[in-house]
Design a protein around this motif. Structure first.
Motif, PDB file in Angstrom:
ATOM      1  N   LEU A  58     -36.670  16.711  18.010  1.00  0.00           N
ATOM      2  CA  LEU A  58     -37.601  17.164  19.044  1.00  0.00           C
ATOM      3  C   LEU A  58     -37.467  18.666  19.228  1.00  0.00           C
ATOM      4  O   LEU A  58     -36.394  19.232  19.050  1.00  0.00           O
ATOM      5  CB  LEU A  58     -37.287  16.455  20.368  1.00  0.00           C
TER       6      LEU A  58
ATOM      7  N   VAL B  65     -38.832  19.323  24.932  1.00  0.00           N
ATOM      8  CA  VAL B  65     -37.842  18.583  25.716  1.00  0.00           C
ATOM      9  C   VAL B  65     -37.742  19.195  27.114  1.00  0.00           C
ATOM     10  O   VAL B  65     -37.696  18.477  28.124  1.00  0.00           O
ATOM     11  CB  VAL B  65     -36.470  18.594  25.010  1.00  0.00           C
TER      12      VAL B  65
ATOM     13  N   ALA C 298     -38.420   6.976  19.809  1.00  0.00           N
ATOM     14  CA  ALA C 298     -37.225   6.472  20.497  1.00  0.00           C
ATOM     15  C   ALA C 298     -36.476   7.594  21.214  1.00  0.00           C
ATOM     16  O   ALA C 298     -35.985   7.420  22.324  1.00  0.00           O
ATOM     17  CB  ALA C 298     -36.306   5.788  19.478  1.00  0.00           C
ATOM     18  N   GLU C 299     -36.427   8.752  20.564  1.00  0.00           N
ATOM     19  CA  GLU C 299     -35.682   9.875  21.134  1.00  0.00           C
ATOM     20  C   GLU C 299     -36.256  10.286  22.484  1.00  0.00           C
ATOM     21  O   GLU C 299     -35.527  10.617  23.419  1.00  0.00           O
ATOM     22  CB  GLU C 299     -35.714  11.076  20.173  1.00  0.00           C
TER      23      GLU C 299
ATOM     24  N   GLN D 200     -37.909   8.361  24.505  1.00  0.00           N
ATOM     25  CA  GLN D 200     -37.597   7.294  25.461  1.00  0.00           C
ATOM     26  C   GLN D 200     -36.170   7.420  25.987  1.00  0.00           C
ATOM     27  O   GLN D 200     -35.891   7.144  27.146  1.00  0.00           O
ATOM     28  CB  GLN D 200     -37.814   5.926  24.812  1.00  0.00           C
ATOM     29  N   GLU D 201     -35.274   7.851  25.108  1.00  0.00           N
ATOM     30  CA  GLU D 201     -33.884   8.042  25.556  1.00  0.00           C
ATOM     31  C   GLU D 201     -33.790   9.141  26.612  1.00  0.00           C
ATOM     32  O   GLU D 201     -33.058   9.014  27.591  1.00  0.00           O
ATOM     33  CB  GLU D 201     -32.975   8.386  24.370  1.00  0.00           C
ATOM     34  N   ILE D 202     -34.524  10.223  26.387  1.00  0.00           N
ATOM     35  CA  ILE D 202     -34.485  11.318  27.368  1.00  0.00           C
ATOM     36  C   ILE D 202     -35.053  10.845  28.708  1.00  0.00           C
ATOM     37  O   ILE D 202     -34.469  11.095  29.758  1.00  0.00           O
ATOM     38  CB  ILE D 202     -35.279  12.551  26.853  1.00  0.00           C
TER      39      ILE D 202
ATOM     40  N   GLN E 279     -32.565   8.658  30.462  1.00  0.00           N
ATOM     41  CA  GLN E 279     -31.470   9.466  31.007  1.00  0.00           C
ATOM     42  C   GLN E 279     -31.900  10.185  32.283  1.00  0.00           C
ATOM     43  O   GLN E 279     -31.195  10.176  33.283  1.00  0.00           O
ATOM     44  CB  GLN E 279     -31.102  10.497  29.941  1.00  0.00           C
TER      45      GLN E 279
ATOM     46  N   SER F 104     -32.278   2.044  32.170  1.00  0.00           N
ATOM     47  CA  SER F 104     -31.771   1.751  30.835  1.00  0.00           C
ATOM     48  C   SER F 104     -32.854   2.015  29.788  1.00  0.00           C
ATOM     49  O   SER F 104     -34.048   1.901  30.077  1.00  0.00           O
ATOM     50  CB  SER F 104     -31.293   0.301  30.751  1.00  0.00           C
ATOM     51  N   VAL F 105     -32.414   2.370  28.590  1.00  0.00           N
ATOM     52  CA  VAL F 105     -33.363   2.605  27.496  1.00  0.00           C
ATOM     53  C   VAL F 105     -34.128   1.327  27.194  1.00  0.00           C
ATOM     54  O   VAL F 105     -35.308   1.356  26.864  1.00  0.00           O
ATOM     55  CB  VAL F 105     -32.637   3.060  26.211  1.00  0.00           C
TER      56      VAL F 105
ATOM     57  N   TYR G 104     -38.123   0.975  26.880  1.00  0.00           N
ATOM     58  CA  TYR G 104     -38.729   0.394  25.687  1.00  0.00           C
ATOM     59  C   TYR G 104     -39.589  -0.811  26.054  1.00  0.00           C
ATOM     60  O   TYR G 104     -40.663  -1.031  25.485  1.00  0.00           O
ATOM     61  CB  TYR G 104     -37.623  -0.002  24.704  1.00  0.00           C
TER      62      TYR G 104
ATOM     63  N   PHE H 108     -35.454  -0.918  21.332  1.00  0.00           N
ATOM     64  CA  PHE H 108     -35.923  -0.729  19.958  1.00  0.00           C
ATOM     65  C   PHE H 108     -35.601  -1.934  19.072  1.00  0.00           C
ATOM     66  O   PHE H 108     -35.501  -1.816  17.855  1.00  0.00           O
ATOM     67  CB  PHE H 108     -35.366   0.578  19.362  1.00  0.00           C
TER      68      PHE H 108
ATOM     69  N   GLU I  31     -31.750  14.441  18.826  1.00  0.00           N
ATOM     70  CA  GLU I  31     -31.354  15.679  18.158  1.00  0.00           C
ATOM     71  C   GLU I  31     -32.411  16.696  18.515  1.00  0.00           C
ATOM     72  O   GLU I  31     -33.599  16.418  18.427  1.00  0.00           O
ATOM     73  CB  GLU I  31     -31.375  15.501  16.633  1.00  0.00           C
TER      74      GLU I  31
END
Lengths: 160, 591
Positions: free
Chosen positions: A8, A13, A46-47, A49-51, A54, A59-60, A64, B186, B588
């Motif tokens: 990203l 971000v 996915a990345e 969604q993780e941010i 957080q 929860s991720v 999702y 996922f 990343e």
């Protein structure tokens, strides 16, 4: 899920985190945040969604869950040349489905997917207000009217 | 508060406002069937998504049938729970659920203990008139838990346990409609998620969708192998619950029968994890005193509070969620792993058997123990210290398969040396027990005085978070206790923010501690069963002639013959461990 790792951009971000902040990092704003996130990135890898998980302290898995529940959200990036086929009534009766089938076959992808090289993605939409030109296909900003299955190959050639 | 009067099946019942139809009916012994509903009494957890519709009843004046679990009573309500309209609707609901459920009860691990099966039997379902596509999903096998989502009925009890009780956040409903399934983010498999393997999802799953990995057949094969010496250890909480699988009252202690049954199954040596629990106290208690004395002498770098480390679900939890705090828990291995290390080194040497020919089996109230014994750091050249961990439920099956009439067995005693234990080892099975055991020993070592009263009532109980002060001859020690990972998270957050006032904290992943473990006989949320098991544990402790770990003669012998002293070189090598940062994030960022 996508198995391709996505890097990203830092400024994207930062913008996403700013969006979360504007919604007071509230878990109840998850859908609104995801909506804006898709606006920033074009899709929800996915990345991203993780941010979001957080930042909103959920929860991720839950993020999702929401992403997969609503058909508006997508985890697949749009292609460089997004192809939209009008399947509104007028286009449909004039053979839009056959045109769509031809695109699917030529590109070897389904509706909602993107070619592995990232060049084309395929989607359907309902009526672009050009029924006189039916069936209508949009590629990016460009409009193609009276498209026949035989003409699909030539259209795609323009983007090689 | 004004009571509300309702009429259920022509009986008037008075209830408090806010009472649901289901609760009101149960007050007058009307058992409306439920599937998705779950009520974990004292834990304060009520799960009532109203999703399965099996509990529908007719409310007079209301057009549609109402789900009893999610509909509150109102004054004058007239309810019928079994008229023809209700019975037909309920039957149709069940038939529809079963139409998307594999009919393979004969082969299912949950058969006989399955809520779906029990309800279908109760309703007399003999055929499934609806036939169509069945949802299929990949099977997911991890070191401890198997997910077979074809058997999932979307009750979502597991989600409540995973997210609300344990705050682990691995499971969520994903996709929609026919495609919906409960899965990790996922759609990863469990072993690629942050699952702690606490097994609370398995403990509440009404069907065979979530089960533990079954190791009984491997154990049987090893027992039959004449070249193998097979040693078994049994965790403290097992003896307080195993009897339930044989129809005995909850809280019946079956220690002697358990030993007799294991011997009949063909184990060469029947030992006790309680012995290793005593050993854990020697190491962990010494570590606590070492940290405490450093702190008291002005060392500001020393990490306090010290957290216990016996519980593998808890260890996984902090490795995933609190990787910045890996130096706070004790480095002592769990009793299961201490036992394995001592058995495969000290004991193997003593009986002159090669490590490869010694098989260590453990009987655990736990699902996470299956994972723990596969951790790489607990093996030597690929040979694990503990080969297999069976749950209490698996042991019960094994005993039944071997034609043993458990209830008629005469009591037998554990083998020596690794079967001798003190009351301190026993109480590891209940929340608060590990820290109580540690204090019994630490007090005497620190003060040099004899502890007159070994029962620390203030550390016992079932409240999720407890705290107590213990007087160490003028030095006041502040103790925290948490059970259930959601409660643990609260104490951990305090430590992270520098707000914690404790010197030592005991944490157990499962509500109630090991007595409520994910591998125990199913308690269906009945907390009176947990209380009965807890009473049994303290009863066993009170009956023991020795109740302090450091007075166990075989522990003293082990240190004299082999280990040297607690925290010594050999102890470090065999009895301690280190922790890993497992918080893997995908993100990343490109600048």
């Amino acid at each position: 899920m996508t198995s391709i790792k996505v890097k990203l951009k830092e400024k994207d971000v930062a913008q996403l985190k700013q969006v979360c902040k504007e919604f007071n990092n509230e878990a109840g704003e998850l859908i609104n945040v995801l909506h804006k996130a898709q606006g920033i990135f074009g899709y929800l890898p996915a990345e991203v969604q993780e941010i979001v998980a957080q930042e909103l302290n959920v929860s991720v898995a839950k993020v999702y869950g929401v992403v997969t529940f609503y058909s508006f959200f997508t985890m697949i990036p749009k292609g460089l040349h997004p192809i939209s086929i009008c399947t509104g009534t007028a286009c449909y009766v004039r053979g839009a489905e056959k045109v769509l089938d031809e695109f699917k076959q030529q590109l070897n992808i389904k509706v909602g997917e993107t070619t592995p090289d990232g060049k084309f993605s395929l989607s359907c939409l309902r009526c672009v207000g050009a029924c006189g030109l039916a069936p209508v296909v949009l590629i990016g900003e460009k409009t193609y009217g009276r498209v026949s299955p035989d003409g699909v190959k030539d259209i795609l050639k323009e983007y090689e | 508060m004004n009571k509300i009067k309702v009429n259920i099946d022509n009986t008037i019942v008075e209830v408090d406002p806010g009472t649901t139809i289901l609760q009101a009916a149960r007050q007058i012994d009307i058992d409306i069937p439920t599937l998705c509903y779950m009520h974990l009494g004292d834990m304060g957890i009520e799960h009532k998504p109203g999703g399965c519709r099996i509990c529908v009843v007719e409310v007079k004046g209301r057009r549609n049938l109402a789900p009893a679990c999610a509909t509150e009573c109102t004054e004058g309500m007239e309810i019928e729970t079994h008229n023809i309209r209700v019975l037909n609707a309920r039957k149709t609901v069940m038939e529809l659920i079963l139409s998307d459920h594999p009919s393979e009860c004969l082969l299912c691990a949950k058969a006989g203990n399955c809520d779906l099966q029990t309800t279908a039997i109760k309703m007399g379902i003999r055929e499934i008139p609806y036939q169509g596509e069945q949802s299929t999903y990949k099977e997911d096998t991890s070191p401890a838990i198997i997910r077979d989502m074809d058997k999932c009925i979307m009750c979502r009890r597991c989600e409540t346990m995973c997210n609300e009780v344990q705050t682990v956040g691995v499971l969520s409903a994903i996709n929609r409609g026919f495609m919906s399934v409960t899965a990790p983010a996922f759609e990863r498999n469990l072993d690629h998620s942050e699952c702690t393997y606490c097994g609370q999802c398995v403990a509440v799953c009404p069907t065979g969708a979530l089960t533990e990995v079954d190791h009984t057949n491997q154990v049987i094969r090893h027992l039959a192998d004449p070249n193998k010496v097979v040693v078994v250890q049994t965790a403290p909480a097992v003896r307080a619950a195993l009897g339930e699988e044989f129809g005995l009252k909850p809280g019946t202690l079956v220690t002697g029968k358990l030993v007799a049954a294991l011997r009949r199954l063909g184990f060469d040596y029947v030992f006790d994890t309680d012995f290793a629990a005593d050993l854990t106290i020697m190491e962990e208690g010494t570590e606590l005193l070492e940290r405490l004395n450093k702190y008291l002498s002005g060392d500001k770098d020393v990490k306090l509070p010290m957290l216990t480390s016996c519980c593998p679900g808890w260890v996984n939890f902090f490795e995933y969620h609190f990787p910045d705090m890996l130096d706070i828990p004790s480095t002592a291995r769990s009793p299961q792993q201490m036992f394995g290390a001592i058995a495969k080194n000290y004991f193997a040497e003593k009986i002159n058997v090669k490590r490869e020919n010694l098989v260590v089996v453990s009987i655990m109230p736990c699902v996470a123990k299956k994972y723990e014994c596969t951790r790489e750091e607990f093996s030597v050249n690929g040979n694990p210290d503990v080969d297999f961990a069976l749950s209490t439920r698996e042991l019960a099956n094994l005993i039944k398969r071997a034609n043993i009439n458990f209830n008629k067995l005469n009591d037998e005693d554990f083998d020596r040396p690794l079967g001798e234990s003190t009351g301190a080892g026993v109480i590891f099975g209940a929340t608060g027990g590990v820290i109580e055991a540690a204090i019994r020993t630490a007090y005497e070592v620190q003060t040099g005085k004899k502890l007159e009263k070994v029962d620390f009532e203030q550390l016992r109980g079932l409240e999720g978070i407890r705290s107590a002060k213990v007087d160490f001859d003028g030095l006041e020690l502040s103790i925290g206790i948490a059970h259930g990972l959601g409660n643990a998270r609260k104490l951990l957050d305090d430590i992270r923010q520098g707000k914690s006032q404790y010197h030592a904290i005991e944490i157990m992943a499962c509500p109630g501690g090991c007595i409520g473990g994910g591998g125990q006989p199913l308690h269906h949320g009945d907390s009176s069963i947990l209380k009965a098991r807890q009473r049994a544990i303290y009863e066993e402790d009170a009956n023991k002639p020795i109740r302090k770990s450091h007075e166990n003669p075989y522990i003293i012998q082990l240190y004299e013959e082999y280990l040297g002293k607690p925290l010594g070189e050999r102890s470090h090598q065999l009895l301690h461990t280190s922790y890993f940062d497992k918080s893997k994030k995908l993100i990343e960022i490109e600048e």
